[in-house]
Motif scaffolding. Structure first.
Motif, PDB file in Angstrom:
ATOM      1  N   TRP A 185       0.842  -1.202   0.000  1.00 53.94           N
ATOM      2  CA  TRP A 185       0.000   0.000   0.000  1.00 53.94           C
ATOM      3  C   TRP A 185       0.879   1.255   0.000  1.00 53.94           C
ATOM      4  CZ3 TRP A 185      -3.159   1.350   5.039  1.00 53.94           C
ATOM      5  CH2 TRP A 185      -3.888   2.527   4.831  1.00 53.94           C
ATOM      6  N   ILE A 191       2.283   2.218  -3.401  1.00 51.58           N
ATOM      7  CA  ILE A 191       1.327   2.640  -4.435  1.00 51.58           C
ATOM      8  C   ILE A 191       0.660   3.965  -4.060  1.00 51.58           C
ATOM      9  CG2 ILE A 191      -0.843   2.000  -5.590  1.00 51.58           C
ATOM     10  CD1 ILE A 191       0.111  -0.959  -5.290  1.00 51.58           C
ATOM     11  N   GLU A 192       0.342   4.123  -2.770  1.00 50.95           N
ATOM     12  CA  GLU A 192      -0.315   5.363  -2.329  1.00 50.95           C
ATOM     13  C   GLU A 192       0.592   6.058  -1.311  1.00 50.95           C
ATOM     14  OE1 GLU A 192      -4.158   4.823  -0.482  1.00 50.95           O
ATOM     15  OE2 GLU A 192      -4.649   6.954  -0.574  1.00 50.95           O
ATOM     16  N   TYR A 207      -2.358   7.662  -6.463  1.00 50.41           N
ATOM     17  CA  TYR A 207      -1.984   6.266  -6.705  1.00 50.41           C
ATOM     18  C   TYR A 207      -0.988   6.171  -7.854  1.00 50.41           C
ATOM     19  CZ  TYR A 207      -6.170   5.441  -3.918  1.00 50.41           C
ATOM     20  OH  TYR A 207      -7.095   5.440  -2.921  1.00 50.41           O
ATOM     21  N   TRP A 217       0.352   3.298 -10.076  1.00 46.91           N
ATOM     22  CA  TRP A 217       0.159   1.880 -10.400  1.00 46.91           C
ATOM     23  C   TRP A 217       1.228   1.350 -11.344  1.00 46.91           C
ATOM     24  CZ3 TRP A 217      -3.318   0.005  -7.234  1.00 46.91           C
ATOM     25  CH2 TRP A 217      -4.406   0.787  -6.831  1.00 46.91           C
ATOM     26  N   PHE A 245      -8.046   2.089  -0.190  1.00 44.44           N
ATOM     27  CA  PHE A 245      -6.987   1.550  -1.048  1.00 44.44           C
ATOM     28  C   PHE A 245      -7.435   0.228  -1.685  1.00 44.44           C
ATOM     29  CE2 PHE A 245      -3.230  -1.265  -1.444  1.00 44.44           C
ATOM     30  CZ  PHE A 245      -2.657  -0.640  -2.534  1.00 44.44           C
ATOM     31  N   HIS A 276      -8.880  -0.832 -10.135  1.00 43.95           N
ATOM     32  CA  HIS A 276      -7.809  -0.704 -11.132  1.00 43.95           C
ATOM     33  C   HIS A 276      -7.514  -2.039 -11.808  1.00 43.95           C
ATOM     34  CE1 HIS A 276      -4.281   1.147 -12.969  1.00 43.95           C
ATOM     35  NE2 HIS A 276      -3.651   0.009 -12.716  1.00 43.95           N
TER      36      HIS A 276
END
Lengths: 313, 389
Positions: free
Chosen positions: B108, B111-112, B118, B120, B169, B176
């Motif tokens: 997590w 990615i964030e 975000y 990706w 998330f 996604h």
């Protein structure tokens, strides 16, 4: 033509170009006639010499001048005040450390820690004892950073990736695979000497991975055995000419059955170290001091002998 | 120099009009410029020839995993693999070994790293290359970003007030990867205190986290399969401060109402020193301990649910007390895949760990099938032989 003449001529030409100032220049040319070794000290170089001299003097001062002793770090101060050296350990790696199931620890690392506190107690006219904090190996670094103990002494391999987070001591053991040959073998000094001969390894071991890589160059016959003991017995029986294995496996055969010896240095360095937090330089220096002293006075070798019987290192 | 060319005059001529001693034609100035340009061009060509070209990574054709046992899998560790060609090479080798399943960790915090923003890109690379190799991805989510935890806390520390952020998330992740990732594991080994932020483990607290994540995921994609548990097999006695028995923990999850908030159970099936066939027992950590977890599911009315082994296997470190010899590891691993193929309640058996991006420098290196340099260990070749038949 001597160099000095060339330079004089050049200086003369310069004076002519300047137009009638040659006499004045010549009067000032005592600079040009000064020499420093084989080098002329010419106009304009003096400032450079001064700057270099000052820089060298500063360097010498910062290098050799006596420094005030650094302030002991808070962890070291606490160790001496409380008389407790807290060690994080995962007692799952004999002969470095193991637990008999009743909380009694033994092993090379335990004996080493005893040496630390003995030396510190003697040097500081106080009493320091060891307190162990059991922690799973994967959590040792986090727990060290979180202050749950002062040092990790737990068959810890040196890891360059961790040097941003912790400080490592001098290595006190190299566990990399060794070359083992028959005791009667006087020719093999390194793995190069095994070219075109027969090499035995434990299937899938670090020695096996090393042997596979070098086989392409050294063209030896590689035999893989299920255990290092099988490989070493094959060596004793003359079925292979050399075995790549670790010191622990070697010692088991060397002690009980004999007939084999190690040659050369470890094929790969697998250094065992102690980790401390970055803010404990005094503790690290104290640890390194004892390790160095033990290497110098033979105590380290005796520990290896006690726990890794006849390590030959 | 520009001034000299503009005037078409002589070398040394200056704006003031004063001249130097030696006159020279304008062509000499021009030729100097041309020579400089030629030299510059030559340097550019040399640089271009000397500079290594970027490594071209293509997706390649769509592949299919050929495996006699469709449950064979491995846990990859591509989280910290930076170079795309290494990601692709790793996944190619997984396919060539004959494993249709991979488990991969998607932190997590990676990615964030800023709340609500975000990135990706890396996760996309891993998932898309895996799919191109014909692999099914089981995603494991965890690793709390800095902004979602107190300063100086560890990345496994997630305060309950932050559960909605983790749920957000999860929703973003499932949205996604809709149609690309069908299995998601919530957290890792929450029955160990170091995986629970060094706090006392808390099955009810984990169940509330599971509930929040499950509901968010289902909002994004009702077909996604949410996996719970991923408990560390441990014999920790009741009341231990560092861990709770996986069996006790799972029952307490059910007691806290977890049944409605997961689709399948993620199991960690480590063998330690025991062979794969060793019967399960309450006081043994072995591969078939999975059957005890399955019994708890059945006892709690979850017989219809599936299970997937998302970690497991054996270690062949020369000194670790829980390790076996490499030859034993091979035997146990092949047998474990065979046993898994007969468990009708199990969909996948993904063992730890295929390859690390760099050496761990610990006993962990002895869990792998392939070295960081992509040298297959003997176990790789043996699994490949097994999977081919």
């Amino acid at each position: 033509m001597p160099r000095t003449s060339q330079r004089s001529t050049a200086a003369g030409r310069k004076s002519q170009v300047a137009g009638g100032r040659s006499q004045a220049t010549n009067r000032r040319s005592w600079f040009a006639r000064l020499r420093l070794g084989t080098w002329d000290l010419r106009p304009g170089t003096l400032p450079v010499v001064i700057v270099v001299a000052v820089a060298l003097a500063y360097l010498a001062y910062t290098t050799f001048a006596p420094k005030p002793p650094p302030q002991p770090d808070a962890t070291w101060t606490r160790i001496l005040e409380e008389g407790v050296f807290r060690i994080g350990i995962d007692p799952s790696f004999p002969p470095f450390e193991s637990d008999d199931g009743k909380g009694n620890l033994s092993g090379l690392d335990i004996a080493l820690a005893d040496e630390f506190v003995r030396d510190w107690s003697n040097a500081n006219a106080g009493s320091v004892r060891v307190e162990y904090v059991y922690t799973g190996f994967d959590g040792l670094y986090d727990a060290l950073k979180a202050g749950q103990f002062d040092a990790i002494i737990s068959a810890l391999p040196y890891d360059p990736k961790k040097t941003e987070d912790v400080r490592f001591s001098h290595s006190y053991f190299n566990g990399g695979p060794l070359i083992v040959v028959r005791e009667s073998d006087a020719t093999t000094k390194s793995y190069y000497d095994l070219e075109g001969r027969r090499v035995g390894v434990e299937l899938g071991s670090t020695g096996d991975i090393f042997a596979r890589k070098w086989q392409r160059r050294l063209k030896y016959d590689l035999s893989e055995f299920n255990t290092p003991t099988d490989a070493l017995r094959a060596l004793r029986l003359g079925q292979v000419d050399g075995v790549f294995t670790d010191i622990i496996a070697y010692n088991e055969i060397a002690r009980v059955e004999g007939g084999v010896k190690t040659v050369g240095k470890p094929l790969i360095n697998e250094l065992t170290v102690i980790a401390v937090r970055k803010d404990t330089p005094t503790l690290l220096a104290q640890i390194n001091g004892v390790i160095d002293a033990m290497n110098g006075d033979g105590r380290m070798e005796r520990l290896w002998g006690q726990w890794l019987v006849g390590s030959g290192q | 120099m520009n001034g000299l060319i503009r005037k078409g005059g002589r070398v040394g001529e200056r704006e003031s009009g004063r001249c130097s001693v030696s006159p020279s034609p304008p062509l000499l100035s021009l030729s100097l410029v041309f020579n400089a340009i030629k030299l510059f061009a030559l340097l550019v060509i040399i640089y271009w020839l000397a500079a290594p070209p970027p490594i071209l990574v293509t997706w390649g054709p769509q592949q299919v995993v050929r495996a006699a046992n469709p449950k064979v899998g491995v846990h990859t560790r591509l989280t910290d693999e930076v170079e795309e060609w290494k990601i692709k090479k790793t996944l190619e080798m997984v396919r060539e070994m004959g494993a249709p399943w991979i488990v991969e960790y998607f932190p997590w915090g990676y990615i964030e790293s800023d709340e609500g923003q975000y990135d990706w890109s890396h996760a996309d690379l891993v998932v898309d290359h895996a799919r191109r190799q014909g692999l099914t991805v089981i995603a494991r989510l965890g690793f709390v970003p800095n902004w979602a935890r107190p300063k100086d806390s560890v990345t496994s520390y997630l305060d309950e007030s932050r559960y909605p952020h983790f749920a957000n998330f999860m929703r973003a992740f499932v949205t996604h990867f809709k149609g690309r990732v069908q299995y998601v594991v919530v957290w890792n080994e929450p029955n160990l205190n170091f995986e629970w932020g060094y706090r006392p483990v808390d099955p009810a607290g984990y169940t509330r986290l599971l509930q929040a994540a499950y509901l968010a995921a289902k909002q994004a994609d009702p077909t996604v399969q949410i996996l719970a548990g991923a408990l560390a097999p441990t014999l920790a006695p009741t009341g231990a401060t560092d861990a709770m028995s996986d069996l006790e923990y799972l029952q307490k999850m059910y007691d806290a109402g977890a049944r409605d908030f997961f689709d399948a159970l993620a199991i960690h099936a480590y063998g330690w020193k025991s062979p794969a066939d060793e019967p399960p027992a309450l006081d043994r950590v072995n591969f078939r301990r999975s059957e005890l977890l399955r019994e708890i599911m059945v006892r709690n009315g979850d017989a219809a649910k599936r299970a997937l082994i998302t970690e497991g296997g054996w270690n062949d470190h020369p000194r670790w007390t829980k390790a076996v010899h490499p030859a034993e590891r091979i035997q146990h691993t092949l047998r474990a895949y065979e046993i898994a193929s007969r468990w009708e309640w199990l969909d996948a058996c993904a063992l730890w760990a295929f390859r690390y991006p760099f050496p761990a420098q610990t006993y962990q290196d002895y869990f792998t099938f392939v070295t960081p340099d992509f040298d297959p260990k003997p176990i790789y070749w043996e699994v490949q032989k097994y999977a081919a038949h």
